[in-house]
Design a protein around this motif. Sequence first.
Motif, PDB file in Angstrom:
ATOM      1  N   LEU A 136       0.608  -1.430   0.087  1.00  0.00           N
ATOM      2  CA  LEU A 136      -0.331   0.076  -0.116  1.00  0.00           C
ATOM      3  C   LEU A 136       0.259   1.180  -0.703  1.00  0.00           C
ATOM      4  O   LEU A 136       1.083   2.087   1.299  1.00  0.00           O
ATOM      5  N   ASP A 137       1.224   1.499  -1.400  1.00  0.00           N
ATOM      6  CA  ASP A 137       2.240   2.589  -1.540  1.00  0.00           C
ATOM      7  C   ASP A 137       1.698   3.899  -1.882  1.00  0.00           C
ATOM      8  O   ASP A 137       1.751   4.801  -2.418  1.00  0.00           O
ATOM      9  N   ASP A 138       0.030   3.973  -1.785  1.00  0.00           N
ATOM     10  CA  ASP A 138      -0.625   5.747  -2.268  1.00  0.00           C
ATOM     11  C   ASP A 138      -0.185   6.836  -1.201  1.00  0.00           C
ATOM     12  O   ASP A 138      -0.202   6.410  -0.219  1.00  0.00           O
ATOM     13  N   ALA A 139       0.132   7.127  -2.210  1.00  0.00           N
ATOM     14  CA  ALA A 139       0.612   8.624  -1.450  1.00  0.00           C
ATOM     15  C   ALA A 139      -0.748   9.578  -0.717  1.00  0.00           C
ATOM     16  O   ALA A 139       0.103   9.347   0.497  1.00  0.00           O
ATOM     17  N   ALA A 140      -1.460   8.889  -0.995  1.00  0.00           N
ATOM     18  CA  ALA A 140      -2.955   9.961  -0.217  1.00  0.00           C
ATOM     19  C   ALA A 140      -2.677   8.844   1.042  1.00  0.00           C
ATOM     20  O   ALA A 140      -3.035   9.190   2.903  1.00  0.00           O
ATOM     21  N   THR A 141      -2.707   7.073   1.045  1.00  0.00           N
ATOM     22  CA  THR A 141      -3.418   6.748   2.590  1.00  0.00           C
ATOM     23  C   THR A 141      -1.575   6.890   3.427  1.00  0.00           C
ATOM     24  O   THR A 141      -1.816   7.222   4.909  1.00  0.00           O
ATOM     25  N   GLN A 142      -0.792   7.557   2.416  1.00  0.00           N
ATOM     26  CA  GLN A 142       1.073   7.275   3.481  1.00  0.00           C
ATOM     27  C   GLN A 142       0.293   8.579   4.090  1.00  0.00           C
ATOM     28  O   GLN A 142       1.395   8.674   5.772  1.00  0.00           O
ATOM     29  N   ALA A 143       0.295   9.797   3.118  1.00  0.00           N
ATOM     30  CA  ALA A 143       0.813  10.628   4.446  1.00  0.00           C
ATOM     31  C   ALA A 143      -0.390  10.858   5.658  1.00  0.00           C
ATOM     32  O   ALA A 143      -0.262  11.097   6.282  1.00  0.00           O
ATOM     33  N   LEU A 144      -1.692  10.686   5.329  1.00  0.00           N
ATOM     34  CA  LEU A 144      -3.321  10.323   5.998  1.00  0.00           C
ATOM     35  C   LEU A 144      -2.247   9.013   7.363  1.00  0.00           C
ATOM     36  O   LEU A 144      -2.378  10.408   8.832  1.00  0.00           O
TER      37      LEU A 144
ATOM     38  N   ALA B 166     -10.772  15.605   2.172  1.00  0.00           N
ATOM     39  CA  ALA B 166     -10.037  14.535   3.626  1.00  0.00           C
ATOM     40  C   ALA B 166      -8.593  15.175   4.089  1.00  0.00           C
ATOM     41  O   ALA B 166      -8.652  15.212   4.863  1.00  0.00           O
ATOM     42  N   MET B 167      -7.840  15.382   3.031  1.00  0.00           N
ATOM     43  CA  MET B 167      -7.085  16.219   3.592  1.00  0.00           C
ATOM     44  C   MET B 167      -6.892  17.131   4.644  1.00  0.00           C
ATOM     45  O   MET B 167      -6.134  17.607   5.267  1.00  0.00           O
ATOM     46  N   LEU B 168      -7.365  18.112   3.733  1.00  0.00           N
ATOM     47  CA  LEU B 168      -8.231  19.847   4.213  1.00  0.00           C
ATOM     48  C   LEU B 168      -8.249  19.259   6.190  1.00  0.00           C
ATOM     49  O   LEU B 168      -8.324  19.806   6.888  1.00  0.00           O
ATOM     50  N   ARG B 169      -9.134  18.690   6.127  1.00  0.00           N
ATOM     51  CA  ARG B 169     -10.139  18.395   7.247  1.00  0.00           C
ATOM     52  C   ARG B 169      -8.903  17.897   7.940  1.00  0.00           C
ATOM     53  O   ARG B 169      -9.261  17.580   9.438  1.00  0.00           O
ATOM     54  N   ARG B 170      -8.156  16.939   7.999  1.00  0.00           N
ATOM     55  CA  ARG B 170      -7.106  16.394   8.956  1.00  0.00           C
ATOM     56  C   ARG B 170      -6.328  17.858   9.358  1.00  0.00           C
ATOM     57  O   ARG B 170      -4.490  17.195   9.546  1.00  0.00           O
ATOM     58  N   GLU B 171      -6.211  18.459   8.540  1.00  0.00           N
ATOM     59  CA  GLU B 171      -5.367  19.808   8.945  1.00  0.00           C
ATOM     60  C   GLU B 171      -4.394  19.794   8.523  1.00  0.00           C
ATOM     61  O   GLU B 171      -3.085  20.243   8.475  1.00  0.00           O
ATOM     62  N   VAL B 172      -4.143  19.314   7.561  1.00  0.00           N
ATOM     63  CA  VAL B 172      -3.031  19.754   6.181  1.00  0.00           C
ATOM     64  C   VAL B 172      -3.330  20.942   4.810  1.00  0.00           C
ATOM     65  O   VAL B 172      -4.210  20.808   5.274  1.00  0.00           O
ATOM     66  N   THR B 173      -1.706  21.341   5.302  1.00  0.00           N
ATOM     67  CA  THR B 173      -2.045  22.397   4.720  1.00  0.00           C
ATOM     68  C   THR B 173      -2.318  22.277   3.224  1.00  0.00           C
ATOM     69  O   THR B 173      -2.039  21.873   2.711  1.00  0.00           O
ATOM     70  N   LEU B 174      -2.754  23.755   2.643  1.00  0.00           N
ATOM     71  CA  LEU B 174      -3.583  23.111   1.038  1.00  0.00           C
ATOM     72  C   LEU B 174      -2.633  23.085   0.330  1.00  0.00           C
ATOM     73  O   LEU B 174      -2.282  22.081  -0.675  1.00  0.00           O
ATOM     74  N   SER B 175      -0.937  23.490   0.236  1.00  0.00           N
ATOM     75  CA  SER B 175      -0.082  23.307  -0.547  1.00  0.00           C
ATOM     76  C   SER B 175       0.815  21.826  -0.573  1.00  0.00           C
ATOM     77  O   SER B 175       0.713  21.076  -1.648  1.00  0.00           O
ATOM     78  N   GLU B 176       0.697  21.152   0.761  1.00  0.00           N
ATOM     79  CA  GLU B 176       0.846  20.005   1.377  1.00  0.00           C
ATOM     80  C   GLU B 176      -0.530  18.818   0.555  1.00  0.00           C
ATOM     81  O   GLU B 176       0.312  17.934  -0.209  1.00  0.00           O
ATOM     82  N   ALA B 177      -1.153  19.473   0.585  1.00  0.00           N
ATOM     83  CA  ALA B 177      -2.302  18.025   0.633  1.00  0.00           C
ATOM     84  C   ALA B 177      -2.467  18.000  -1.220  1.00  0.00           C
ATOM     85  O   ALA B 177      -2.267  17.272  -1.529  1.00  0.00           O
ATOM     86  N   LEU B 178      -2.048  19.463  -2.154  1.00  0.00           N
ATOM     87  CA  LEU B 178      -1.977  19.661  -3.472  1.00  0.00           C
ATOM     88  C   LEU B 178      -0.752  18.575  -4.054  1.00  0.00           C
ATOM     89  O   LEU B 178      -0.740  18.002  -5.036  1.00  0.00           O
ATOM     90  N   ARG B 179       0.287  19.031  -2.900  1.00  0.00           N
ATOM     91  CA  ARG B 179       1.275  18.040  -3.293  1.00  0.00           C
ATOM     92  C   ARG B 179       1.337  16.252  -3.446  1.00  0.00           C
ATOM     93  O   ARG B 179       1.459  15.714  -4.123  1.00  0.00           O
ATOM     94  N   VAL B 180      -0.215  15.647  -2.197  1.00  0.00           N
ATOM     95  CA  VAL B 180       0.266  14.418  -2.046  1.00  0.00           C
ATOM     96  C   VAL B 180      -1.199  14.204  -3.463  1.00  0.00           C
ATOM     97  O   VAL B 180      -0.691  13.066  -3.838  1.00  0.00           O
ATOM     98  N   VAL B 181      -2.194  15.051  -3.656  1.00  0.00           N
ATOM     99  CA  VAL B 181      -3.322  15.060  -4.846  1.00  0.00           C
ATOM    100  C   VAL B 181      -2.105  14.647  -6.261  1.00  0.00           C
ATOM    101  O   VAL B 181      -2.778  13.604  -6.879  1.00  0.00           O
ATOM    102  N   THR B 182      -1.188  15.605  -6.326  1.00  0.00           N
ATOM    103  CA  THR B 182      -0.346  15.602  -7.401  1.00  0.00           C
ATOM    104  C   THR B 182       0.308  14.078  -7.432  1.00  0.00           C
ATOM    105  O   THR B 182       0.226  12.881  -8.611  1.00  0.00           O
ATOM    106  N   ASN B 183       0.701  13.405  -6.445  1.00  0.00           N
ATOM    107  CA  ASN B 183       1.861  12.155  -6.246  1.00  0.00           C
ATOM    108  C   ASN B 183       0.278  10.879  -6.664  1.00  0.00           C
ATOM    109  O   ASN B 183       0.293   9.960  -7.053  1.00  0.00           O
TER     110      ASN B 183
END
Length: 411
Positions: A134-142, A286-303
Amino acid sequence: MPEAARSDLIPFDYAARDAAGGRKKGRITARDDTDAAKRLRAEGLYPIEIRAARPASVAKEKPRRVSGQMSARQRAAFVSRLAKLTGSQISLDRALAIMADGDDGAIAGRAGALRVHMREGGGFADGLQQHLGLDDAATQALVRGAEISGDMADALATAAGILEQRLMLTRRIMTGLLYPSLLLVVAIISVGLIMIAIIPQFRPLVEDRMDAIPVLGRAIFAISATLTAIWPILVGGMLIGGFALWILHRRGRAVPILQTFSARLPVISGVIVRNQVMIVLYILAAMLRREVTLSEALRVVTNTAPGGRVRAAVDQVSSEVETGQPLSSSLRAANIMPSAAVEMIRIGEETGDLPGMIGRAAAEMRETADRELERFLALFQPALIVIVGLLVGVSLYALFSAIVSVNAISF
């Protein structure tokens, strides 16, 4: 029950310094390494290193042997079950132990291996990647964020929702295209049999008078002769292609390849892109609800975004947001979603409820995408039947018109 006997506490070996600066080593039981650090500070110690100990019982513990890779469905089921257990106030270690005792061999074996991995001092996110693939970028970041903040149950629930959304997209497309694909295969086989087995039997009747046959009839006989000569090569190529597709499916690569190919088809590319954008918005909310910054969330979404138009657009949006551009204007310039969704995101920026409005935009896009997919399938299936009927009808018309033309000349 004594605290040391609680099932949710695990032992940690530590190295720390006391108030006088002296170095001290020992073992302490805690829920996790963060809890262990708090307990050491409460005792007047300053932690230097904390590592999960490996008790004798763990040395004897052997997880079930598992072979092969987990499918996307199994990974989503694993994360979903783990989220439900940890959401019931059960520790992560105990939740993995319960799953390891289950009847599902693939999930139980991975749960046992992941539990041993963590008890030996490994990280949970690394264990998900190593034992589940499970190397999904969103899951790993969460998960990595939850390892720091401690709210693992919510992070797993969010990750499970993201994985389920992707599975639902794949399932809707594959299920909708199953019947048309089977119909197309049957049509190819039927037309092939007509060209290879039936039309050549009539060729001796018209061989000497080919110039008197209509153009369509000559074309059908020419195609039939070509297919009759190369059909073993065609069949061999299809068998090799089917075997290669089966191998890719076993390795979990078939679906991404099929999705990439489908995204290039002019008829259904819009439907697929809209579904992909919907998932991107869902992950971003989902990333923004976890209080992740918008820039970091967009980087995760890009990956996380699938390759092609969607990833390029999200990468462009991420670059513009990092330069100070509002998210709504960047999305409008990227032109990958309806203006109504962009307006909702703009309202979220102005009201301070950006995660909520992105989630609402994703939900509305999902409803629109479902309607578009149903409309496409409702039109595509009859259209394919008409095309198949025309192919068979034209082939038979050309054959019998050629025979009638020869007979008319003979008389």
